[in-house]
Design an enzyme around this catalytic site. Structure first.
Site, short mmCIF file in Angstrom:
data_model
loop_
_atom_site.label_atom_id
_atom_site.label_comp_id
_atom_site.label_asym_id
_atom_site.label_seq_id
_atom_site.Cartn_x
_atom_site.Cartn_y
_atom_site.Cartn_z
N GLY A 601 -40.09 -35.51 6.17
CA GLY A 601 -39.55 -34.81 5.02
C GLY A 601 -40.30 -33.52 4.75
N LYS A 602 -39.64 -32.64 4.02
CA LYS A 602 -40.30 -31.42 3.58
C LYS A 602 -40.03 -31.27 2.10
CE LYS A 602 -40.32 -28.89 7.88
NZ LYS A 602 -39.79 -27.82 8.71
N GLY A 603 -41.09 -31.11 1.35
CA GLY A 603 -40.90 -31.04 -0.09
C GLY A 603 -41.51 -29.78 -0.65
N PHE A 605 -44.20 -29.33 -2.02
CA PHE A 605 -45.64 -29.13 -1.87
C PHE A 605 -46.10 -29.17 -0.43
CE2 PHE A 605 -45.50 -29.35 -6.19
CZ PHE A 605 -45.07 -30.56 -6.67
N GLY A 606 -45.20 -29.50 0.47
CA GLY A 606 -45.65 -29.53 1.86
C GLY A 606 -44.80 -30.44 2.71
N VAL A 608 -44.12 -33.92 4.95
CA VAL A 608 -44.46 -35.34 4.93
C VAL A 608 -44.33 -35.89 6.34
CG1 VAL A 608 -43.98 -37.54 3.83
CG2 VAL A 608 -43.41 -35.42 2.64
N LYS A 622 -48.47 -36.93 3.11
CA LYS A 622 -47.96 -35.66 2.60
C LYS A 622 -49.06 -34.63 2.69
CE LYS A 622 -45.03 -35.48 -0.69
NZ LYS A 622 -44.35 -35.63 -1.99
N ASP A 718 -40.03 -33.13 -12.08
CA ASP A 718 -39.17 -32.84 -10.93
C ASP A 718 -38.39 -34.10 -10.53
OD1 ASP A 718 -37.99 -31.21 -9.10
OD2 ASP A 718 -39.65 -31.24 -7.66
#
Ligand SMILES: *[C@@H]1O[C@H](CO)[C@@H](O)[C@H](O)[C@H]1NC(C)=O
Ligand SMILES: *[C@@H]1O[C@H](CO)[C@@H](O)[C@H](O)[C@H]1NC(C)=O
Ligand SMILES: *[C@@H]1O[C@H](CO)[C@@H](O)[C@H](O)[C@H]1NC(C)=O
Ligand SMILES: *[C@@H]1O[C@H](CO)[C@@H](O)[C@H](O)[C@H]1NC(C)=O
Ligand SMILES: *[C@@H]1O[C@H](CO)[C@@H](O)[C@H](O)[C@H]1NC(C)=O
Ligand SMILES: *[C@@H]1O[C@H](CO)[C@@H](O)[C@H](O)[C@H]1NC(C)=O
Ligand SMILES: *[C@@H]1O[C@H](CO)[C@@H](O)[C@H](O)[C@H]1NC(C)=O
Ligand SMILES: *[C@@H]1O[C@H](CO)[C@@H](O)[C@H](O)[C@H]1NC(C)=O
Ligand SMILES: *[C@@H]1O[C@H](CO)[C@@H](O)[C@H](O)[C@H]1NC(C)=O
Ligand SMILES: *[C@@H]1O[C@H](CO)[C@@H](O)[C@H](O)[C@H]1NC(C)=O
Length: 883
Positions: A601-603, A605-606, A608, A622, A718
């Site tokens: 994943g990409k969120g 904050f960075g 995963v 993460k 969020d």
């Protein structure tokens, strides 16, 4: 008594009568202790209680209330002169600087505690007459109360000390302090419960010490106490009662005012009073500068006057009260047969040698009168007792190992100069009770198993039980804050509990087990003598470190910001905080994630990554964006907070990594990805209606916990479907909470990343830039709408429209059923649908005050869930394996 043989009715009756008779006789002989009275005759060696003839109160020996000390009797020549039988024996404390009695009480109740001291030359050393100082101290709980000064006293003198205090717990402790000028001793100790409304100025931070308590009129007994005073206060009769003083008395009851009985002076005491011959106009008496009142002229005192008119013709009597010629209460007239108590409400006056005068005022036909009088001095209860859990655990440890340590009595940590030896306490948090952080019972001859109490002590960091004879296995208990556990050189065997091993392997626990039988089976570093390795290794380590630092500097200067992850491993920094989760090194993360191979994943904050721990557990790692890191000083405090948040619907933080250039968080891996993927992922499996509602409820409960159960509340900021993860049973788990604050605050104030995601953001936030729990409620409303409709928060087709508006338009045009996700194939509860839509629309109200709280949301969702499916259905589709 059990009568096991069968018998006729008449014999039974005789038995009962006989028993009754015996009981009655026993009561008459022994007397009965009024409720809550604790009456102790110190040094009384007979374990039976006896009833004081004059009082009818039973007295017991002091053995069960105190640990140390020696029993004595006063010399025979002083026996006859003492005021009561309890003064004939005493307990002395030649050992230890502090010796404490612990008396049973009820927490927060008000008590009178009285201690009496009669030397009677029990040790034949003439200590009161040899011209040397004979002085020792008294503590009430953990605070200094008063000194007992017997210097140059007659050996038969009885010193009386009384304190009115609030029980800090279910026991009151009273301690004798050795000042090095004479062995402390005590003759009797009495605890009497008061009404909570009495002496209203006494509170948990202020006790008052008895100074004087006098009753007036013609009184036979030197001391009036129980049973006339049900609280067993000592009322001394006035000394100088001769002409022109006149004694008054009445047989009529003197009442307290109906709304105020702050002192509960018995009517029997108020029925007598002193006045003057009618041609005199003022009466004067001194507050005693008693022999045991100390020489401190700056002493503070609080006088309390009790007045009631007892001349039945209710004459016109008015007077004013002066202390050292200063008017304190003006032109006062006592009421007929009703007491009025005059005192400054808790305000203490200076100078103990004050003289008090009552002066007849103009127009009064008779001189003043007074019935009773009390004086107290303040005892500040400023020192806090040790945390009560720590105290209880220490008591259990003391009992468990039968530790008879001198000085191990009274409060373990407080006051600091009397703290128990071999304990280290943390006093750093003012206004908080001291905590025990280290225990060193090395070489203490401990026998038996390791007491669970050690492990239960929540603040204990360092525990040394080495060089004892401890046997059995190490208890398999969750450790709290323990960082050092030294069990070396005991007789321990059995397996090392996994939890302890895990912490030791993770470098969170310094475990030492060498010299135990169990080390013959296991070969961990904890079984080798570290001391030797340490000295042997120090010098090389220092050298290597220097070389390493030079290498890094060199490499860095040449490579600059090459982004080579290898470098980060060298920048492990000390964690300044206590974080009770595992700390990973960069190298470990690399290993776990197989060189950061699998991105899941990409969120905001960075990125995963998927990872697998040594024990096979899957984790999500993460790695936070480098740009976010530089100023993120809030990262560690935030991690600390997150490590303490535990809820079944919140993702569990397993660990973290902190390097100069790498910040990472390690979470439990959620095999079914996130809610967004499940709703719009494009794979054939779709969540059914009940599963959707359950996930909504899970998420709501997680948010409710953050809002309501955390102090201060945590605002997620969020909330969105990608942040609602699903475990293998499709339980909704909220992720990414808390961190947004760290990053948002560390960066600019207008952050598009952290302060919510487009489509989920509270419209009020745009106006106020204030994030509150209602911001999360708004976002949750959008999530609910997504769950119902399967639509993204912002629909692009055919034109851009926000999901709440899309829903409104659809409902306005047709029926509510038009909004429902087509994938549900009309398999849903139509009644519940209306409720869920209403709730969602309620959550997305523009004005935050109109939105429900998460608690209300949870309650409403629970009602909407079909009753039959309260048990989560098992899921037939296979878990997702790729993202
Ligand atoms: C005790 O002290 C008194 C004076 O206070 C003295 O008369 C007496 O002889 C002393 N007794 C002993 C045994 O020292
Ligand atoms: C409170 O504790 C401190 C330090 O131990 C001591 O100096 C002080 O006298 C104590 N205060 C009272 C009222 O006992
Ligand atoms: C106790 O009483 C004193 C004096 O009346 C007051 O200053 C103090 O704040 C009170 N403390 C508490 C804990 O109520
Ligand atoms: C005091 O009371 C006693 C009886 O209790 C009585 O004999 C005596 O006369 C009284 N004295 C005065 C001064 O009233
Ligand atoms: C008792 O009071 C009288 C008058 O007030 C006074 O003259 C006398 O000295 C006092 N006696 C004592 C022992 O205080
Ligand atoms: C009570 O007062 C009367 C006078 O009013 C007096 O004669 C009597 O002695 C007093 N009794 C006591 C016990 O003081
Ligand atoms: C008060 O009156 C009495 C006689 O009843 C007398 O002996 C005394 O001296 C008077 N005292 C004063 C101060 O006048
Ligand atoms: C104790 O009493 C003696 C004799 O009365 C006195 O000299 C000394 O100052 C007192 N000490 C204290 C600390 O009160
Ligand atoms: C009681 O009051 C009456 C009326 O004022 C007065 O004459 C009498 O002397 C008083 N008695 C005493 C003992 O004070
Ligand atoms: C342990 O017990 C043995 C006897 O069972 C004794 O010889 C030894 O001194 C004890 N060790 C310690 C540290 O108490």
């Amino acid at each position: 008594m059990v009568i096991s043989f069968s018998c006729s009715a008449t014999t039974k009756l005789t038995w009962t009568l006989a028993l009754l008779l015996i009981l009655v006789t026993m009561i008459q002989v022994h007397g009965q202790s009024p409720p809550g009275f604790v009456s102790i005759d110190c040094g009384w060696i007979n374990s039976n209680t006896y009833t004081d003839n004059a009082l009818g109160i039973p007295y017991s020996s002091d053995g069960e209330f105190v640990d140390g000390g020696l029993n004595h009797e006063i010399l025979p020549e002083f026996m006859d002169g003492v005021g009561n039988d309890q003064q004939k024996t005493l307990r002395s404390f030649p050992d230890g600087s502090r010796n404490c009695y612990t008396l049973p009480s009820t927490i927060s109740k008000k008590y009178l505690l009285r201690a009496m001291f009669t030397y009677g030359n029990y040790d034949r050393l003439n200590k009161t007459g040899d011209m040397s100082l004979f002085l020792f101290g008294l503590h009430i709980g953990v605070n200094f109360w008063e000194a007992v000064n017997l210097t140059n006293q007659d050996p038969s003198t009885t010193v009386l000390k009384e304190v009115l205090t609030i029980a800090p717990s279910n026991s009151v402790s009273f301690c004798l302090i050795n000042f090095g000028s004479g062995i402390p001793f005590i003759s009797s100790l009495e605890l009497r419960p008061l009404q909570d409304t009495m002496y209203p100025f006494v509170n948990s931070s202020l006790s008052v010490s008895y100074f004087q308590r006098i009753r007036f009129g013609n009184v036979t007994d030197l001391i009036t106490r129980y049973p006339m005073d049900p609280y067993d206060r000592f009322w001394f009769r006035i000394v100088n009662n001769s002409y022109p003083w006149i004694s008054l008395n009445t047989s009529s009851i003197v009442k307290s005012p109906p709304d105020n009985d702050a002192f509960s002076v018995p009517s029997g005491i108020l029925q007598k009073a002193s006045t003057l011959d009618t041609n005199y106009s003022f009466m004067t008496f001194a507050m005693a500068q008693g022999r045991n009142l100390g020489t401190n002229s700056l002493q503070l005192f609080l006088p309390i006057f009790h007045f009631a008119e007892i001349n039945m013709s209710n004459p016109n009597r008015r007077f004013s009260i002066y202390i050292n010629d200063v008017l304190v209460f003006s032109d006062f007239s006592p009421s007929l047969l009703q007491v009025e108590s005059k005192y400054y409400s808790g305000q203490f006056k200076q100078n103990a040698s004050a003289s008090i005068s009552l002066r007849k005022t103009d127009g009064s036909s008779l001189p003043p009168l007074i019935n009773a009088f009390e004086v107290y001095s303040p005892v500040r209860m400023e020192n806090l007792t040790t945390d009560s859990n720590d105290v209880n655990y220490m008591k259990q440890i003391k009992t468990h190992y039968n530790l008879a340590r001198i000085g191990w009595n009274g409060d373990p940590c407080s006051p600091s100069e009397y703290s128990w030896e071999d304990l280290t306490c943390d006093y750093s948090k003012s206004n908080q009770n001291p905590r025990i952080v280290a225990i060193n019972l090395s070489n203490s001859g401990l026998i038996g198993g390791i007491a669970i109490s050690f492990i239960n002590m929540a603040s204990l960091v360092n525990l040394d039980l080495s060089h004892n004879n401890l046997t059995g296995a190490i208890p398999d208990y969750q450790l709290n804050s323990l960082k050092v556990l030294n069990l070396s050189n005991n007789q321990l065997n059995g397996p090392i509990p996994g939890y302890i091993l895990q912490r030791s392997n993770a470098g969170l626990l310094d475990l030492r087990l060498e010299g135990n039988p169990l080390c013959s089976e296991v070969k961990g570093a904890y079984c080798s003598n570290k001391k030797n390795t340490l000295t042997a290794v120090i010098v090389p380590v220092v050298l290597v470190s220097i070389v390493v630092v030079i290498c890094i500097l060199w490499k860095f200067c040449w490579k600059g910001k090459s982004g080579d992850h290898e470098d980060y491993a060298m920048y492990e920094e000390e964690t300044p905080l206590h974080i009770d989760i595992r700390r990973f090194t960069y190298a470990e993360l690399k290993l776990i994630t197989n060189e950061f191979q699998s991105i899941i994943g990409k969120g905001g904050f960075g990125i995963v990554y998927h990872g697998i721990l040594k024990n096979g557990n899957e984790v999500a790692v993460k790695v936070l964006m480098e740009t976010s890191i530089a100023e993120s000083t809030d990262f560690l405090p935030e991690v600390q907070t997150l490590s303490k948040v535990h809820h079944k619907n919140l993702v569990t933080l397993e660990g973290y990594c902190q390097n100069k250039k790498c910040l990472a968080l390690v979470y439990d891996f959620m095999p079914r990805g996130n809610l967004q993927q499940q709703l719009r992922g494009g794979h054939d499996y779709s969540l059914n209606w009940e599963q959707r509602l359950h996930i909504a409820l899970d998420a709501a409960q997680g948010l409710e916990y953050l809002h309501e159960s955390c102090t201060p509340s945590i605002v997620h900021r969020d909330v969105k479907t990608p942040n609602i993860l699903l475990d293998e049973n499709l339980v909704g788990i909220i992720s990414d909470f808390g961190l947004s604050r760290a990053f948002n605050d560390a960066h600019t104030h207008i952050s598009t990343v952290a302060a919510g995601t487009l489509g989920y953001l509270d419209p009020e936030y745009h106006a106020t830039f204030q994030l509150t729990v209602k911001t999360d409620v708004y976002s949750f409303g959008i999530v609910l709408l997504e769950i119902i409709t399967g639509q993204p928060p912002v629909c692009m087709d055919p034109q851009t429209v926000h999901l709440p508006n899309w829903v409104r338009q659809k409902i306005a045009k047709g029926s509510i059923h038009d909004i429902v996700d087509k994938r549900l194939l009309d398999q849903y509860d139509a009644i519940a649908l209306q409720g869920v839509v209403d709730l969602a629309m309620n959550c997305v109200e523009n004005a935050a005050i109109h939105r429900p709280t998460m608690t209300e949301v949870v309650a409403r969702l629970k009602v909407l869930l079909p009753a039959v499916s309260s048990e989560k259905q098992s899921v037939s589709a296979p878990p997702q394996s790729t993202y």
